[in-house]
Design a protein around this motif. Structure first.
Motif, PDB file in Angstrom:
ATOM      1  N   TYR A  44      15.428 -24.928   5.561  1.00 43.75           N
ATOM      2  CA  TYR A  44      14.118 -24.035   5.415  1.00 43.75           C
ATOM      3  C   TYR A  44      13.552 -24.106   4.131  1.00 43.75           C
ATOM      4  CZ  TYR A  44      15.579 -22.280   9.943  1.00 43.75           C
ATOM      5  OH  TYR A  44      15.497 -22.128  11.293  1.00 43.75           O
ATOM      6  N   ARG A  48       9.326 -24.811   7.572  1.00 41.51           N
ATOM      7  CA  ARG A  48       9.399 -23.358   7.944  1.00 41.51           C
ATOM      8  C   ARG A  48      10.109 -23.277   9.232  1.00 41.51           C
ATOM      9  NH1 ARG A  48       3.930 -24.508   6.687  1.00 41.51           N
ATOM     10  NH2 ARG A  48       3.579 -24.422   8.974  1.00 41.51           N
ATOM     11  N   ASN A  49      10.198 -24.018  10.002  1.00 47.14           N
ATOM     12  CA  ASN A  49      10.838 -23.783  11.445  1.00 47.14           C
ATOM     13  C   ASN A  49      10.711 -25.125  12.278  1.00 47.14           C
ATOM     14  OD1 ASN A  49       7.988 -23.617  12.544  1.00 47.14           O
ATOM     15  ND2 ASN A  49       7.809 -21.564  11.875  1.00 47.14           N
TER      16      ASN A  49
END
Length: 196
Positions: A44, A48-49
């Protein structure tokens, strides 16, 4: 030690490689963390994701794909350019299935407008089609026809969907020939059709 070399680019390339091996839908941050020998949380700091990772994979794969297509069509025009474009598209889709799947996802429109990769893809595709004398809105319609045909054929071929004894490559070549004829005889809108 693995953590010291962790960068966004390394993570995205590893994700694309994993997609080619295991399938695009099987790429997860947990699987990548295992690959690098780190905890999920370590990733992370770089992505971000999962959606961010998939977008980066799409841009990476799109760049690799358009590089291959650009090299194939360089110096060609008309039917030769169309056949080279189609061939490079098909090869990429079959050789790099996970990366190819990444190129098919919907990307946030704000990223599309600023992406050099997507701009270059449009320039090369539209450049090839302009040789057929097409202008908007026909250019967009022709791009959609080519993309639908190429993608549908490659998806069916990859899934083993063609059962007839006819050689799959021969049918592909015939489809490209038919597209060339269609582009040469494109049904243009008559601007006077809308007047009384």
């Amino acid at each position: 030690m693995a953590r010291a070399g962790l960068t966004p680019d390394r993570i995205v390339v590893a994700a694309a490689d994993l997609a080619d091996e295991a399938g695009f839908e099987n790429v997860s941050l947990s699987a990548l963390a295992r690959h690098f020998g780190v905890r999920d949380a370590s990733l992370y700091a770089h992505v971000r994701n999962l959606q961010d990772l998939r977008t980066r994979m799409a841009l990476l794969a799109g760049a690799e794909m358009i590089d291959r297509i650009a090299a194939a069509v360089a110096g060609r025009a008309g039917k030769d350019a169309l056949a080279a474009f189609a061939g490079a598209y098909r090869e990429f889709a079959l050789e790099r299935p996970g990366r190819y799947a990444a190129t098919q996802i919907r990307i946030d429109q704000s990223l599309v407008t600023g992406s050099p990769v997507l701009r270059r893809t449009a320039e090369i595709t539209y450049g090839m089609l302009r040789a057929y004398g097409l202008e908007e809105p026909d250019l967009t319609d022709a791009v959609r026809l080519l993309r639908s045909t190429f993608h549908g054929y490659c998806a069916l071929e990859a899934a083993g969907g063609f059962g007839a004894p006819r050689d799959v490559r021969a049918s592909w070549d015939k489809a490209v020939d038919a597209l060339h004829i269609t582009l040469e005889h494109w049904p243009r809108e008559d601007k006077d059709d809308h007047h009384d």
